[in-house]
Scaffold this active site. Structure first.
Site, PDB file in Angstrom:
ATOM      1  N   ARG A   1     -51.548 -23.015 -53.106  1.00  0.00           N
ATOM      2  CA  ARG A   1     -50.930 -23.759 -52.017  1.00  0.00           C
ATOM      3  C   ARG A   1     -51.518 -25.159 -51.943  1.00  0.00           C
ATOM      4  O   ARG A   1     -52.620 -25.420 -52.426  1.00  0.00           O
ATOM      5  CB  ARG A   1     -51.095 -23.027 -50.697  1.00  0.00           C
ATOM      6  CG  ARG A   1     -52.516 -22.818 -50.244  1.00  0.00           C
ATOM      7  CD  ARG A   1     -52.623 -21.783 -49.132  1.00  0.00           C
ATOM      8  NE  ARG A   1     -51.931 -22.183 -47.923  1.00  0.00           N
ATOM      9  CZ  ARG A   1     -50.883 -21.534 -47.413  1.00  0.00           C
ATOM     10  NH1 ARG A   1     -50.415 -20.473 -48.007  1.00  0.00           N
ATOM     11  NH2 ARG A   1     -50.317 -21.944 -46.313  1.00  0.00           N
TER      12      ARG A   1
ATOM     13  N   GLU B   1     -40.265 -18.644 -43.195  1.00  0.00           N
ATOM     14  CA  GLU B   1     -40.139 -17.845 -41.980  1.00  0.00           C
ATOM     15  C   GLU B   1     -39.841 -18.834 -40.853  1.00  0.00           C
ATOM     16  O   GLU B   1     -40.583 -19.808 -40.684  1.00  0.00           O
ATOM     17  CB  GLU B   1     -41.444 -17.091 -41.701  1.00  0.00           C
ATOM     18  CG  GLU B   1     -41.311 -16.187 -40.506  1.00  0.00           C
ATOM     19  CD  GLU B   1     -42.580 -15.400 -40.181  1.00  0.00           C
ATOM     20  OE1 GLU B   1     -43.545 -15.440 -40.959  1.00  0.00           O
ATOM     21  OE2 GLU B   1     -42.574 -14.759 -39.120  1.00  0.00           O
TER      22      GLU B   1
ATOM     23  N   LYS C   1     -48.815 -23.145 -39.946  1.00  0.00           N
ATOM     24  CA  LYS C   1     -47.897 -23.271 -38.808  1.00  0.00           C
ATOM     25  C   LYS C   1     -48.546 -22.783 -37.525  1.00  0.00           C
ATOM     26  O   LYS C   1     -48.285 -23.305 -36.455  1.00  0.00           O
ATOM     27  CB  LYS C   1     -46.619 -22.479 -39.102  1.00  0.00           C
ATOM     28  CG  LYS C   1     -45.658 -23.236 -39.998  1.00  0.00           C
ATOM     29  CD  LYS C   1     -44.398 -22.446 -40.240  1.00  0.00           C
ATOM     30  CE  LYS C   1     -44.603 -21.427 -41.317  1.00  0.00           C
ATOM     31  NZ  LYS C   1     -43.394 -20.660 -41.627  1.00  0.00           N
TER      32      LYS C   1
END
Ligand code: ATP
Ligand code: MG
Length: 555
Positions: A257, A33, A267
């Site tokens: 992850r 994204e 982020k």
């Protein structure tokens, strides 16, 4: 790394699918994204996606998952492309979920026509409360059983901007009693009268992640859609949309992850550090971003090797940042040019070296390379700079550096014997005196003298000056995100040390951004690409030569 390893679970799945003839060729994608810069966690995802396609002769797309106009920006798109390329990967096709807005809209209309989607007038909060809990079924919205005609009419009106943000949503009609909360009539579209970085003001309704991601995979014929574990619960929905629309059956697979000690990796949190000026931008050398690691001096190979080493798991864990540092040391040891830099200089005067005389010695570029990687000129003379900490007035027995009466070798030069020192009024040592042994010249030593210590030095006459930046962990605790309170309160106040007057050997004037150096005994360094632009030299320490941190912890 060349050592053989067993297949990871994703490779096993791909091999089984290929063997069963499920796919002729595999097709993966990396779907960031564009709402921030990529971090080392993304590097893991990039290495996995591109790595699988490389290994099995398939293809990988780069797809920007740009369905939320509020947080996205073209600056992020550009940085993401640069980072993926820098890591060493090239995508087959470049796509934007926003390119599929027409197609996604048509998919939504198709679901309405099948009686599988409806326009709901409830607010987001009402929808959330009526969804129930995992143990208690949700309640139907009073708008759930609108006719297909009415839904088509209202959805068109939503698209045409006739309602305000939050007034209406489009929901899938699935099952309000499903044990999976994501299946309880999830929202497909919401109204957001916001400018989009690519589609401008064409749209005022935007698809939710779940209604965009799987369909985008399907449109691109992605065979293996790899994502992190938190999407496991979304998988039934991913499959439901694809099945109801009867489109290419992409399949989702989840892995754990990457988490790394002494940093944060979301982020949203990294953006806070940037916006609150707690770091010098996304590419601050202390950031776990790819651009920060690059500016710090990490190499693409070291990051790829790191990702290979940590492998891929199905269970969450946290990786010691020491492993990342090990990987970059391993790479830089083989490639970095050896140079001498004195961070905290004091004078060394060679009293038996004739005044006004000088000579050019040869320094090897890298002993790990063939023919030492060639040689550089090292000017030598009567006055040198040495590290203040390399001299001690009253040295203990096992001190192999300079102290009155001690002998040491000056790297690539001569053996010197310490004869005395000078102090200023405050008692601070200002210069060290020594005599050199002319027959002990490196490479042609006939002195027969053995010394235990080797020190770096720089000709005082020819030295240049630079700024050197030393970095430490950005956070003081292993996992700031799991601590109580604001993660920013755990930042390390000493994560940056600036040394203004470091003495560097003249060959470093030619240093280029991207070039890596080992400053002998001080660590691996690179020119700061941002701060050095003005003609002033600024070097960043990538990593120390040894793991000083874990030693410190054991004390
Ligand atoms: P963040 O939580 O840091 O904002 P994200 O998941 O929102 O990350 P995306 O841009 O959506 O970031 O991620 C693109 C791809 O990278 C996704 O497939 C995502 O699963 C993967 N990814 C993100 N963070 C990690 C991580 N820490 N380790 C491995 N893969 C990751
Ligand atoms: Mg995301």
């Amino acid at each position: 790394m060349s050592e053989e390893r067993s297949l990871n679970f994703l490779e096993e799945i791909v091999e089984a699918d290929l063997a069963a003839g499920k796919h002729v060729e595999i097709h993966t994608r990396f779907p960031p994204e564009p709402n921030g810069y990529l971090h080392i966690g993304h590097a893991k995802s990039i290495c996995l996606n591109f790595g699988l396609a490389d290994k099995y002769g398939g293809k990988t797309n780069l797809r920007f998952d740009d369905t939320n106009p509020v947080t996205e920006d073209t600056e992020y798109v550009d940085s993401i492309k640069a980072d993926v390329r820098w890591l060493g990967f090239d995508w087959e096709e470049e796509h934007y979920a926003s390119d599929y807005f027409d197609q996604l809209y048509a998919f939504a209309v198709a679901l309405i026509n099948k009686g599988l989607a409806y326009v709901d007038d409830l607010s987001a909060e009402q929808i959330a409360t009526m969804k129930g809990t995992p143990t208690e079924a949700g309640k139907e919205s009073p708008f759930r059983n609108r006719s297909i005609e009415e839904n088509l009419f209202l959805f068109t009106a939503m698209k045409n901007g006739e309602y305000n943000d939050g007034e209406k949503v489009l929901r899938a009609k699935i099952d309000l009693a499903s044990p999976n909360m994501h299946m309880r009539d999830p929202i497909m579209y919401r109204i957001k009268k916001t400018h989009h970085h690519r589609t401008g003001d064409t749209w005022c309704i935007y698809p939710m992640y779940d209604f965009a991601h799987g369909q985008s995979d399907s449109i691109e014929n992605i065979s293996h859609s790899i994502c992190t574990l938190e999407f496991e619960v979304h998988k039934p929905l991913y499959n439901w949309y694809i099945a109801q629309l009867g489109i290419f059956p992409s399949n989702q697979f989840e892995f754990a992850r990457l988490n790394l000690t002494y940093t944060v990796m979301s982020k949203r949190k990294l953006l806070q550090l940037v916006q609150e000026n707690l770091v010098d931008g996304w590419d601050d050398p202390r950031m776990p971003t790819i651009s920060g690691l690059r500016r710090r001096g990490y190499t693409p190979l070291s990051l790829r090797n790191f990702c290979e080493r940590i492998g891929v798991q199905r269970r969450e864990n946290i990786i010691d940042v020491g492993l990342l540092e090990f990987c970059v040391r391993e790479d830089l040891n083989k490639t970095a040019l050896r140079r001498m830099v004195v961070l905290d200089p004091i004078k060394l005067v060679i009293t038996n070296y004739p005044e006004g005389q000088s000579e050019i010695l040869k320094g090897e570029n890298n002993p790990e390379l063939e023919d030492n990687g060639g040689y550089r000129d090292l000017p030598f003379g009567r006055e040198l700079w040495i590290e203040a900490e390399d001299f001690m007035e009253d040295a203990p027995k096992k001190w192999f550096r300079l102290a009155p009466g001690n002998k040491v070798r000056l790297k690539s030069a001569y053996i010197v014997s310490c004869t005395g020192f000078e102090k200023d009024a405050s008692g601070k040592v200002t210069a060290v005196h020594c005599e050199y042994i002319p027959e002990s010249k490196s490479g042609q030593d006939t002195s027969g003298i053995n010394v235990k210590g080797t020190m770096h030095w720089i000709s005082a006459e020819k030295a240049e000056t630079a700024e050197v930046r030393l970095y430490d962990r950005l956070f003081q605790v292993e996992d700031p995100s799991s601590e109580e309170g604001d993660f920013k309160s755990y930042m390390n106040p000493n994560s940056l040390e600036i040394i203004e007057g470091a003495k560097i050997e003249p060959s470093l004037l030619e240093a280029q951004p991207g070039e890596q150096f080992q400053f002998i005994r001080k660590g691996y360094f690179t020119l700061d690409s941002k701060l050095s632009a003005s003609g002033k030299l600024v070097f960043n320490r990538t990593v120390t030569l040894k793991d000083a941190w874990s030693k410190e912890m054991k004390k």
